[in-house]
Design an enzyme around this catalytic site. Structure first.
Site, PDB file in Angstrom:
ATOM      1  N   ALA A  85       0.857  -1.187   0.000  1.00 49.63           N
ATOM      2  CA  ALA A  85       0.000   0.000   0.000  1.00 49.63           C
ATOM      3  C   ALA A  85       0.894   1.238   0.000  1.00 49.63           C
ATOM      4  O   ALA A  85       2.114   1.129  -0.087  1.00 49.63           O
ATOM      5  CB  ALA A  85      -0.901  -0.016   1.220  1.00 49.63           C
ATOM      6  N   ASN A  86       0.305   2.402   0.080  1.00 50.34           N
ATOM      7  CA  ASN A  86       1.102   3.624   0.214  1.00 50.34           C
ATOM      8  C   ASN A  86       0.378   4.577   1.157  1.00 50.34           C
ATOM      9  O   ASN A  86      -0.715   4.277   1.627  1.00 50.34           O
ATOM     10  CB  ASN A  86       1.374   4.254  -1.160  1.00 50.34           C
ATOM     11  CG  ASN A  86       0.101   4.671  -1.847  1.00 50.34           C
ATOM     12  OD1 ASN A  86      -0.581   5.587  -1.415  1.00 50.34           O
ATOM     13  ND2 ASN A  86      -0.256   3.954  -2.922  1.00 50.34           N
TER      14      ASN A  86
END
Ligand code: CTP
Length: 393
Positions: free
Chosen positions: A207-208
């Site tokens: 994810a970020n």
């Protein structure tokens, strides 16, 4: 919304106390709020509360003061851009539906040619009653926007449909109505937001740190100017904006497919999403168990959504950079043949990921560089949308 004027009609319901917050929130968004209260409403909340918060007189009677010769319901009806009745009691809905003219609110609604928004609030049996349903149907048929009601615990202690919708939803629907005549009226705009998640196994993902706030602010800014907005969103913790078509996605591939469908008849695509550039080559069906050694993940490229979706629409990208901001942004603009790119420095502590503010530089195809100061994400969104409007002619 600066300069837009809304008449807030408060009627006799316990939810009248929520109208105070509603008035304040609309005012915070730059809307001038004139309050009209029915006699029943004044039993629940006192006019002074609104007057103190808004710094404007509240009208409670057909023959209230004002300049000599002024007719309150006629002057109010002519001055506002929309009428919002919240809370709208069963009685108020019936009176408005039947075109009665025996109190200040009904007379003003009758005299007003501007859009009507109604937020019902009553006990569940009153709401479910065929008479109320018929009255609401009449209002909708005449073009009124009916927001809610929501379900939940009611003043009677029962649980059911009849609670006034939350302030956020009513405000957002009102802003959408106020934006109907805006410079994006009749145009479709697709906005993407949030950070995609690429599954590694059933519990883990790549994810970020994108919060989605910039993309959601852009969707709201376009909606408030009359656009039909499709918001394609990767996971965020934000509440979807009211009055936009919301498409929830998880991965870059899902975002690509949803965006590809959405852009078919769009005027612009604004890609604010932080799309993963890589995903695991394989997603494990079972949870991966830890072992003593190093774990190596094999990754493959995802599709470049913005780079591959081209057509007769304005294309706007984002560049989140930690160094050589303008150089990297210009390179992305050219490589993806964008109309505009909004670049931000993710190393500056006061803006970017998770923050409510952003410091953005907008670069266009002709090479013009607009360096904006630190602004709220909503203000940044308005600047970007201004540029999109110009490009759309
Ligand atoms: N973007 C996209 N599809 C991807 C990756 C990014 O559509 N698979 C979009 C983003 O929404 C953004 C712009 O492209 O509008 C960012 O450009 P990109 O060069 O891909 O930036 P990064 O993903 O940050 O890549 P880099 O590692 O090159 O900085």
């Amino acid at each position: 919304m600066n300069g837009k004027r809304v008449l807030l009609g408060v009627t006799g319901s316990i939810a009248a106390y929520k109208a105070v917050e509603l008035a304040r929130e609309l005012s915070r968004r730059g809307v001038v709020v004139d309050v009209v209260m029915t006699e029943a409403a004044t039993k629940f909340v006192c006019p002074l509360t609104f007057e103190a918060l808004l710094g404007r007189p509240v009208t409670t009677g057909l023959f209230d003061g004002g300049p000599v010769g002024a007719i309150p319901h006629i002057s109010l009806a002519g001055a506002v851009d929309a009428v919002l009745v919240a809370p709208a009691s069963a009685d108020a809905i019936a009176r408005i539906a039947h075109g009665l003219a025996d109190d200040i609110l009904c007379c003003t609604v009758l005299a007003c040619t501007r859009p009507l928004i109604v937020a019902p609030a009553m006990d569940e049996d009153m709401y479910a009653n065929a008479a109320t349903q018929a009255n609401i149907a009449v209002l909708k048929q005449r073009g009124a926007v009916v927001v809610g009601p929501a379900s939940g615990v009611l003043a009677s202690g029962r649980t059911g449909a009849g609670r006034m919708s939350n302030t956020h939803d009513i405000v957002e629907h009102t802003l959408k109505v106020l934006g109907r005549q805006g410079d994006l009226a009749g145009r479709k705009i697709v906005v993407t937001a949030g950070g995609t998640q690429e599954p590694i196994d059933p519990v883990r993902c790549i994810a970020n740190r994108s919060s989605g706030k910039m993309g959601y602010a852009l969707a709201e800014a376009c909606r408030d100017r009359g656009a039909d907005v499709v918001l394609v969103s990767a996971p965020t913790s934000l509440r979807p904006p009211a009055g936009v078509e919301f498409v929830q996605v998880l991965t870059a591939q899902e975002m690509y497919e949803a965006t590809k469908t959405a852009v078919r008849d769009t005027a612009a695509l604004i890609m604010a999403a932080a799309v993963a550039d890589y995903r695991p080559t394989q997603t494990a069906d079972e949870k991966i168990k830890k072992g003593p050694g190093t774990l190596v993940l094999s990754l493959e490229r995802t599709i470049d959504i913005l780079g591959s979706l081209r057509g007769d629409f304005v294309r706007v990208g984002f560049a989140a950079e930690s160094n050589d901001l303008e150089e990297h942004a210009r390179h992305k603009l050219e490589e993806k043949e964008l109309d505009l790119i909004a670049a931000n420095d993710i190393t500056s502590g006061d803006s970017g990921f998770g923050s409510d503010d952003n410091r953005v530089t907008i670069i266009d195809r002709k090479g013009s560089v607009e360096r904006l100061p630190l602004l709220s994400k909503r203000d940044v969104a308005d600047h970007i949308v201004n540029r999109v409007v110009k490009l759309l002619g």
